[in-house]
Design a protein around this motif. Sequence first.
Motif, PDB file in Angstrom:
ATOM      1  N   ALA A   1      49.784 119.929  57.732  1.00 30.56           N
ATOM      2  CA  ALA A   1      50.569 118.692  57.849  1.00 30.56           C
ATOM      3  C   ALA A   1      49.655 117.501  58.159  1.00 30.56           C
ATOM      4  O   ALA A   1      49.870 116.390  57.664  1.00 30.56           O
ATOM      5  CB  ALA A   1      51.623 118.852  58.937  1.00 30.56           C
ATOM      6  N   ARG A   2      48.629 117.722  58.976  1.00 26.26           N
ATOM      7  CA  ARG A   2      47.719 116.604  59.304  1.00 26.26           C
ATOM      8  C   ARG A   2      46.895 116.199  58.080  1.00 26.26           C
ATOM      9  O   ARG A   2      46.557 115.034  57.899  1.00 26.26           O
ATOM     10  CB  ARG A   2      46.796 116.997  60.467  1.00 26.26           C
ATOM     11  N   CYS A   3      46.548 117.191  57.258  1.00 22.90           N
ATOM     12  CA  CYS A   3      45.824 116.863  56.016  1.00 22.90           C
ATOM     13  C   CYS A   3      46.745 116.087  55.081  1.00 22.90           C
ATOM     14  O   CYS A   3      46.329 115.102  54.453  1.00 22.90           O
ATOM     15  CB  CYS A   3      45.332 118.138  55.330  1.00 22.90           C
ATOM     16  N   ASP A   4      48.012 116.530  54.998  1.00 26.36           N
ATOM     17  CA  ASP A   4      48.960 115.831  54.129  1.00 26.36           C
ATOM     18  C   ASP A   4      49.177 114.393  54.595  1.00 26.36           C
ATOM     19  O   ASP A   4      49.354 113.484  53.784  1.00 26.36           O
ATOM     20  CB  ASP A   4      50.293 116.588  54.078  1.00 26.36           C
ATOM     21  N   ASP A   5      49.169 114.192  55.918  1.00 30.46           N
ATOM     22  CA  ASP A   5      49.274 112.814  56.438  1.00 30.46           C
ATOM     23  C   ASP A   5      48.212 111.932  55.780  1.00 30.46           C
ATOM     24  O   ASP A   5      48.498 110.828  55.311  1.00 30.46           O
ATOM     25  CB  ASP A   5      49.001 112.772  57.951  1.00 30.46           C
ATOM     26  N   ILE A   6      46.980 112.431  55.768  1.00 28.77           N
ATOM     27  CA  ILE A   6      45.868 111.635  55.239  1.00 28.77           C
ATOM     28  C   ILE A   6      46.076 111.376  53.748  1.00 28.77           C
ATOM     29  O   ILE A   6      45.876 110.267  53.253  1.00 28.77           O
ATOM     30  CB  ILE A   6      44.515 112.357  55.473  1.00 28.77           C
ATOM     31  N   VAL A   7      46.503 112.443  53.043  1.00 30.10           N
ATOM     32  CA  VAL A   7      46.718 112.307  51.592  1.00 30.10           C
ATOM     33  C   VAL A   7      47.762 111.226  51.309  1.00 30.10           C
ATOM     34  O   VAL A   7      47.568 110.352  50.460  1.00 30.10           O
ATOM     35  CB  VAL A   7      47.137 113.665  50.975  1.00 30.10           C
ATOM     36  N   TYR A   8      48.880 111.273  52.034  1.00 28.15           N
ATOM     37  CA  TYR A   8      49.935 110.261  51.846  1.00 28.15           C
ATOM     38  C   TYR A   8      49.390 108.861  52.142  1.00 28.15           C
ATOM     39  O   TYR A   8      49.660 107.909  51.416  1.00 28.15           O
ATOM     40  CB  TYR A   8      51.098 110.518  52.806  1.00 28.15           C
ATOM     41  N   GLN A   9      48.668 108.746  53.237  1.00 26.67           N
ATOM     42  CA  GLN A   9      48.252 107.420  53.697  1.00 26.67           C
ATOM     43  C   GLN A   9      47.239 106.765  52.756  1.00 26.67           C
ATOM     44  O   GLN A   9      47.380 105.606  52.384  1.00 26.67           O
ATOM     45  CB  GLN A   9      47.680 107.528  55.119  1.00 26.67           C
ATOM     46  N   VAL A  10      46.222 107.530  52.347  1.00 22.73           N
ATOM     47  CA  VAL A  10      45.225 106.904  51.454  1.00 22.73           C
ATOM     48  C   VAL A  10      45.818 106.714  50.050  1.00 22.73           C
ATOM     49  O   VAL A  10      45.485 105.762  49.349  1.00 22.73           O
ATOM     50  CB  VAL A  10      43.890 107.693  51.413  1.00 22.73           C
ATOM     51  N   GLY A  11      46.746 107.625  49.691  1.00 21.58           N
ATOM     52  CA  GLY A  11      47.433 107.474  48.399  1.00 21.58           C
ATOM     53  C   GLY A  11      48.345 106.264  48.389  1.00 21.58           C
ATOM     54  O   GLY A  11      48.671 105.733  47.325  1.00 21.58           O
ATOM     55  N   GLY A  12      48.741 105.809  49.553  1.00 25.55           N
ATOM     56  CA  GLY A  12      49.617 104.644  49.657  1.00 25.55           C
ATOM     57  C   GLY A  12      48.903 103.330  49.441  1.00 25.55           C
ATOM     58  O   GLY A  12      49.548 102.280  49.334  1.00 25.55           O
ATOM     59  N   ILE A  13      47.576 103.364  49.398  1.00 29.39           N
ATOM     60  CA  ILE A  13      46.841 102.109  49.165  1.00 29.39           C
ATOM     61  C   ILE A  13      45.932 102.200  47.938  1.00 29.39           C
ATOM     62  O   ILE A  13      45.212 101.258  47.615  1.00 29.39           O
ATOM     63  CB  ILE A  13      45.989 101.706  50.403  1.00 29.39           C
ATOM     64  N   SER A  14      45.940 103.374  47.277  1.00 29.11           N
ATOM     65  CA  SER A  14      45.066 103.539  46.108  1.00 29.11           C
ATOM     66  C   SER A  14      45.652 104.586  45.168  1.00 29.11           C
ATOM     67  O   SER A  14      45.839 105.744  45.560  1.00 29.11           O
ATOM     68  CB  SER A  14      43.672 103.995  46.560  1.00 29.11           C
ATOM     69  N   ASP A  15      45.915 104.192  43.931  1.00 30.05           N
ATOM     70  CA  ASP A  15      46.406 105.165  42.949  1.00 30.05           C
ATOM     71  C   ASP A  15      45.336 106.196  42.630  1.00 30.05           C
ATOM     72  O   ASP A  15      45.638 107.358  42.358  1.00 30.05           O
ATOM     73  CB  ASP A  15      46.804 104.455  41.660  1.00 30.05           C
ATOM     74  N   GLU A  16      44.076 105.765  42.642  1.00 30.06           N
ATOM     75  CA  GLU A  16      42.985 106.693  42.332  1.00 30.06           C
ATOM     76  C   GLU A  16      42.961 107.851  43.325  1.00 30.06           C
ATOM     77  O   GLU A  16      42.641 108.971  42.979  1.00 30.06           O
ATOM     78  CB  GLU A  16      41.636 105.957  42.355  1.00 30.06           C
ATOM     79  N   LEU A  17      43.291 107.565  44.573  1.00 30.44           N
ATOM     80  CA  LEU A  17      43.296 108.613  45.596  1.00 30.44           C
ATOM     81  C   LEU A  17      44.657 109.292  45.696  1.00 30.44           C
ATOM     82  O   LEU A  17      44.763 110.404  46.215  1.00 30.44           O
ATOM     83  CB  LEU A  17      42.948 108.026  46.972  1.00 30.44           C
ATOM     84  N   GLY A  18      45.704 108.623  45.236  1.00 34.07           N
ATOM     85  CA  GLY A  18      47.051 109.153  45.386  1.00 34.07           C
ATOM     86  C   GLY A  18      47.578 109.742  44.098  1.00 34.07           C
ATOM     87  O   GLY A  18      47.285 110.886  43.749  1.00 34.07           O
TER      88      GLY A  18
END
Length: 464
Positions: A374-391
């Motif tokens: 869940a903590r890893c998913d937090d990071i994925v959601y958060q960085v994906g929320g400011i960058s399509d390349e990462l999200g």
Amino acid sequence: MSTTAPPKDITIVGGGIIGCSTAYYLTRHPVYSPTTHRITLLEASSNSAGGRTADSIQDPATLADPTTASKKNLAHDGIAGGASGKAGGLLALWAFPQNIVPLSFKLHDELAKEHGGDKRWGYRRCWASQVDCKARLPPGFGGKSGDGAADPVSAMGDGASKGLHKDHKKDSKALKRLGAPDDLDWLDTKESLGGYENMGTPDNTAQVHPELFTRSMAQLAEEKGVKIVTGARVTAINKSADGKSVESVTYEKDGQEATHQPTTDCIVAAGPWTRRLLPEVPVTAARAHSVVIQTPKPVSAYALFTAIALPTGFPTPTPQKARGTAAAQTPLKKQQVVEPEIYARPDGTAYACGPTDNVVELPATTADVEVDVARCDDIVYQVGGISDELGRDGKVLARQACYLPQGGPFIGEVGGTRGLVVAAGHTCWGIQNAPGTGKLVSEIVLEGMARSAKLGGCDPARVL
Ligand SMILES: Cc1cc2nc3c(=O)[nH]c(=O)nc-3n(C[C@H](O)[C@H](O)[C@H](O)COP(=O)(O)OP(=O)(O)OC[C@H]3O[C@@H](n4cnc5c(N)ncnc54)[C@H](O)[C@@H]3O)c2cc1C
């Protein structure tokens, strides 16, 4: 300085970046000779898979060019299984402590030139910046965010993936207005970016892939005579009857107890585990999660220290004290700011890490580190929320956790016992400060004192 030295039996405890860099610099010291110096590195873990979910990529070398991939040394699985393999890898002249930073930054540069570090461990100069952003809602989290930002998925429609990308095409005018450079084109500047501040330039900032760097140090040390034993957990450092010098080291391997004797010098580079061998050295540990995301194409060389405002409706970040909670899937009731760090890497990936927690105590070895998905998913959601390349366009390659050593760095002799040296507690700058630490330890062990830099506040004498 004398060009000969008395015979020594040197045991290094720990196969993280500090232990491996120490092994490397001992073998490059002018008085080192494989005939008079026996150097053994004992690493507790025998594999580096611990601290990563089973579906994570296990060998980052395979992402880089084929010559780099071939550098993986299977016999030494277990090296860099902790923070040294799961850190960001930022190097900076503006790091701390300043008594060792310039030495270590320079050594990183020299090592890269001498051993082809650009290919072998992803060394390159880069930018570091601070960005204030507002996240967009991830797919599946409502049609409208609480503050009015459109849900990208609802807005997409059939086959709109490209269109959405266009919609979020980086607006160079906006970047300029914010003072952000044109090539930071993987950040959603239109909807997300609220502020930009430069922290470091390629003159004073660089990066490495920490796992590949650490493995390479181990290999280069081994080529000059260091014996590396993995799966060997040191349980005791034995002293002479009067307690004035080190005599031997006891360790467990394959369920058996063994003694490494004689040991004239024992260097404890056990990172966050250091206190289990040297209770008097105040190194503490905190768990940290991180992810590695493959981007559609390599993204420009920036390390981003973010402050991201999550709108209402965004997946709730895992509470500081929760263990393996599903709360991450619950929509936020009010806005929250998070600060993941993002590091673009030359191998076509980006690395991002989240906050530390103390929910799970430091386990016996790196192989036993518990990952909270869940903590890893937090990071994925958060960085994906400011960058399509990462999200939306990124692929998560690794979800991982490790323990950050805190309290130091401590570099030097541990009061009163001849031959007992600590090199641990390097906080969030252990990758940056590893070569400098290794060089200083090599001088302490082979010359009797640190020469290349002042130990200053790193001297354990200040706390012992
Ligand atoms: C999320 C995160 C991001 C980071 N980003 C950066 C960054 O960008 N730049 C930077 O400079 N630093 C960064 N750091 C800090 C850096 O990772 C650490 O300071 C560094 O890796 C510490 O290295 P180490 O060798 O002391 O410890 P470790 O990597 O923990 O290695 C210690 C080793 O000792 C072994 N060991 C322990 N006990 C025993 C025993 N009894 N017997 C034998 N072996 C033993 C362990 O198995 C382990 O392999 C980051 C850290 C974290 C957590």
